[in-house]
Write an enzyme that holds these catalytic residues in place. Structure first.
Site, PDB file in Angstrom:
ATOM      1  N   ARG A  42     -11.467 -18.925   6.482  1.00 51.66           N
ATOM      2  CA  ARG A  42     -10.938 -19.064   7.558  1.00 51.66           C
ATOM      3  C   ARG A  42     -11.057 -19.063   8.451  1.00 51.66           C
ATOM      4  NH1 ARG A  42      -5.832 -15.262   4.630  1.00 51.66           N
ATOM      5  NH2 ARG A  42      -5.225 -15.738   3.725  1.00 51.66           N
TER       6      ARG A  42
ATOM      7  N   HIS B  66      -3.436 -13.446  12.252  1.00 47.69           N
ATOM      8  CA  HIS B  66      -2.002 -13.358  10.990  1.00 47.69           C
ATOM      9  C   HIS B  66      -2.458 -12.019  10.324  1.00 47.69           C
ATOM     10  CE1 HIS B  66      -0.804 -13.847   7.034  1.00 47.69           C
ATOM     11  NE2 HIS B  66      -2.384 -14.154   6.733  1.00 47.69           N
TER      12      HIS B  66
ATOM     13  N   ALA C 135       0.668  -1.301  -0.167  1.00 45.79           N
ATOM     14  CA  ALA C 135      -0.048  -0.558  -0.097  1.00 45.79           C
ATOM     15  C   ALA C 135       1.013   1.319  -0.167  1.00 45.79           C
ATOM     16  CB  ALA C 135      -0.994  -0.050   1.436  1.00 45.79           C
TER      17      ALA C 135
ATOM     18  N   SER D 181       1.055 -20.978   3.410  1.00 47.92           N
ATOM     19  CA  SER D 181      -0.306 -20.699   2.737  1.00 47.92           C
ATOM     20  C   SER D 181      -1.162 -21.005   2.939  1.00 47.92           C
ATOM     21  CB  SER D 181       0.565 -20.715   1.456  1.00 47.92           C
ATOM     22  OG  SER D 181      -0.358 -20.061   0.313  1.00 47.92           O
TER      23      SER D 181
END
Length: 668
Positions: free
Chosen positions: A344, A428, A57, A297
């Site tokens: 998730r 996370h 960003a 991942s």
């Protein structure tokens, strides 16, 4: 206000205007860009913008603003922008390109994101994110990002959790690294051109607010220890999330909340701080000396199958010796439509449930229960590639996931080609962050917030592969278009360092540093951080309860009081001093931790990653209460004194769904 939360906070005015234009949702962003005032090229050279953070960003934003002709100062605490934590992202980046022809579209990406966030995100911002997503891929391909390609040369896609289409572009397990190199090259080009001045090894410690507007920052040179004043016409925070409040997380150890929290203390609202994401596929903790956790991942869930033994007595066995009929592929059993690719938050909670039932795998650990008793429990489940290797062949599996398999083997000593991986959820990402309007401007005029540092796009749960999408969308396409509407009111009054507000900000930093160095206690900042992390994980982690949150607030307040009386920081201020850096970051985490627990306590519902045990369906799923809590909780700092924070002020932004039906989420 109920007796439960009496005195913990007060309520302020509602947030009525987010600056989103009226009209059809697919026309809003086009309309907003047209309505935004322009800054002519000659005037851009007279305007200064500070960007804090150089991940996707911040790096993309600084490069784009420099390309447009503004004078940009970019700051990072690493020794190079290439070491920003965006580099750690593995699995991919979403975009509504529909290359697979499987029914994807901008509207479907919009819908999946709102649903995945459990209907707690702002419609207008999410649609814009989906709309811009396709442009991101074109931009990155033009920069030379080496996305994976199919045999014929076309860009490849894979699936991620919470969706039933393949829209995730990837570069093996190094997507974040490759995207960051692209943004870094664009940034370095502008540094060479003279439009961006880069300040590495600098940490922002305060925002300068003059006449209610953000006009600069106070930063510390982390090598020399010098306190520096930097002035500008606008400030952009792109400083990442606050997952390290839990101490153990998948974030780099340097990740912190200080930039955002300093802005919050100066008047920027903090949105939904209790919305934190637990990632289901991480390497389990292996000891009490560990300082961070390692992510595997989510892309592995495309071909890996998650299971635990059906019987607790099998948990000690070699998984290869457990026959198929004695395995419980619990995600495939409970969620037949999505299977191992549920979002998730759901995958994480179900892994915890399996372990709580006594069917976890791996070494047993002793856990302290709320009633003070102890019990042994195994915190791990299997992620198994035997079926994929049989179906695709080892070489094909290696081509897709080889670097991830190698990383797992280096850390654990186990070969995942031969035996299942062992995984468990870990902290996370953070969906909460500084509140921003449609323009990504905070409640402090002139202070813009991008990427994970803001709250705006993910609601109560982020879908996998959407962090990179938001970071680059904000940096390349959104913020550069909206900040000009603010900068068009310039040129602004010129400031110098003698201004009282500038002096006050600098003095507050110097006084804080001096206090840290002269306290002369006995405990390190790390020891406080570790204790705070245990409190947060136990009481504000995967499952929260009224009793536990109230207990946590008291424990955090006691810990913070001890911190300000018994902290020891060796060394001096005017030198390289990592203990001093950690002290400031932990001080801010201690205040943030309390606000997170207050936010979680006041939100008496379950949604996404915020799971209140008192609010669940008969089959254990998150149960929202839309009649009471369909709003963004935007918290205002109310001051502090004598080591205690004053009760924060809650401002509510109602969430109105015009283009998506508000309903209970289901992935079955």
């Amino acid at each position: 206000m109920t007796d439960l939360i009496q005195g913990l906070y007060s309520e302020g005015e509602k947030i009525a205007d987010t600056k989103a234009p009226a009209g059809p949702i697919d026309k809003k962003w086009t309309q907003r860009k047209f309505d935004a005032k322009l800054v002519n090229p000659a005037n851009r050279r007279k305007l200064d913008v500070i960007v804090v953070g150089t991940g996707l960003a911040g790096g993309a934003g600084a490069a784009t603003l420099g390309e447009a002709g503004y004078n940009v100062k970019a700051f990072c605490y690493q020794d190079s922008p290439r070491r920003a934590h965006s580099i750690a992202a593995q699995g991919g980046i979403n975009a509504a390109k529909n290359y697979k022809g499987d029914g994807d579209s901008i509207h479907r990406l919009f819908y999946d994101t709102v649903k995945g966030g459990d209907y707690r995100s702002r419609e207008t911002n999410v649609y814009r994110l989906a709309e811009v997503s396709a442009d991101i891929i074109d931009q990155c391909v033009a920069q030379g990002v080496p996305f994976a390609r199919e045999y014929g040369g076309l860009l490849d896609n894979r699936s991620f959790g919470g969706v039933q289409v393949s829209r995730t572009f990837y570069a093996r397990g190094q997507t974040g690294q490759q995207l960051l190199i692209g943004a870094y090259q664009a940034l370095e080009r502008q540094i060479a051109a003279g439009t961006v001045e880069m300040f590495t090894r600098h940490e922002m410690l305060e925002v300068i607010v003059v006449d209610g507007k953000a006009r600069g920052i106070i930063a510390r040179d982390m090598v020399t220890g010098e306190i520096e004043t930097h002035l500008a016409d606008a400030v952009v925070l792109a400083s990442g999330g606050y997952g390290n409040v839990f101490f153990l997380s998948t974030n780099a150890m340097g990740c912190n909340v200080t930039a955002a929290w300093r802005a919050h203390r100066k008047g920027a609202y903090f949105g939904n701080p209790c919305y934190t994401q637990i990632h289901p596929t991480c390497i389990p903790q292996h000891g009490d000396k560990q300082s961070k956790l390692t992510l595997m991942s989510e892309s592995l869930r495309n071909d890996g199958r998650i299971w635990v033994p059906k019987r607790a007595e099998d948990c000690d066995k070699d998984p290869r010796q457990i026959p198929e009929e004695d395995r419980d592929y619990y995600l495939e059993r409970i969620y037949p439509s999505f299977g191992n690719l549920v979002p998730r938050d759901i995958a994480s909670r179900q892994a915890k449930n399996m372990c709580d039932e006594g069917r976890g795998v791996g070494p047993a650990v002793v856990e302290l229960q709320e009633d003070g008793s102890e019990r042994e429990v195994r915190r791990g489940v299997y992620l198994d590639f035997a079926e994929a290797i049989s179906r695709m062949g080892k070489d094909a599996v290696s081509a897709k996931y080889g670097n991830l398999f190698d990383m797992y083997e280096r850390i654990t000593g186990d070969n995942p080609y031969e035996t299942p991986m062992r995984i468990y959820p870990a902290v996370h990402y953070t969906m909460g962050g500084l509140w921003v309007d449609y323009d990504l401007q905070s409640s402090i005029p002139g202070l813009f917030v991008t990427g994970e540092a803001n709250f705006s796009d993910h609601g109560a749960n982020r879908l996998g592969a959407s962090a990179l999408m938001q970071g680059l969308a904000d940096g390349y396409f959104v913020m550069p278009n909206t900040i000009r509407n603010y900068l068009a009111d310039g040129p602004f009054d010129k400031l110098d360092e003698s201004h009282p507000a500038v002096q006050e900000a600098r003095q507050s930093v110097e006084s804080r540093v001096e206090r840290f160095l002269t306290m002369g206690g006995t405990r390190s900042a790390d020891s406080y951080h570790k204790e705070l992390g245990r409190i947060m994980w136990e009481y504000c982690g995967m499952e929260r309860t009224e009793e536990g949150l109230k207990k946590a607030i008291g424990m955090i307040r006691d810990l913070r009081e001890d911190f300000w009386t018994n902290l020891r920081v060796p060394g001096q201020g005017r030198e390289l001093n990592q203990s001093l850096e950690k002290a400031g970051r932990v001080a801010d985490f201690l205040e943030l931790g309390e606000l997170m627990c207050i936010d979680a306590l006041h939100r008496r519902e379950s949604c996404g990653g915020h799971f209140r045990a008192e609010s669940q369906t008969e089959d254990g799923e998150a149960l929202r209460h839309d009649d009471e809590f369909a709003y963004v909780a935007a918290w205002e700092f109310a001051g502090d004194g004598d080591g205690r924070m004053s009760a924060p002020v809650l401002h509510k932004e109602d969430l109105v769904y015009e283009f998506i039906e508000l309903k209970q989420r289901s992935y079955k």
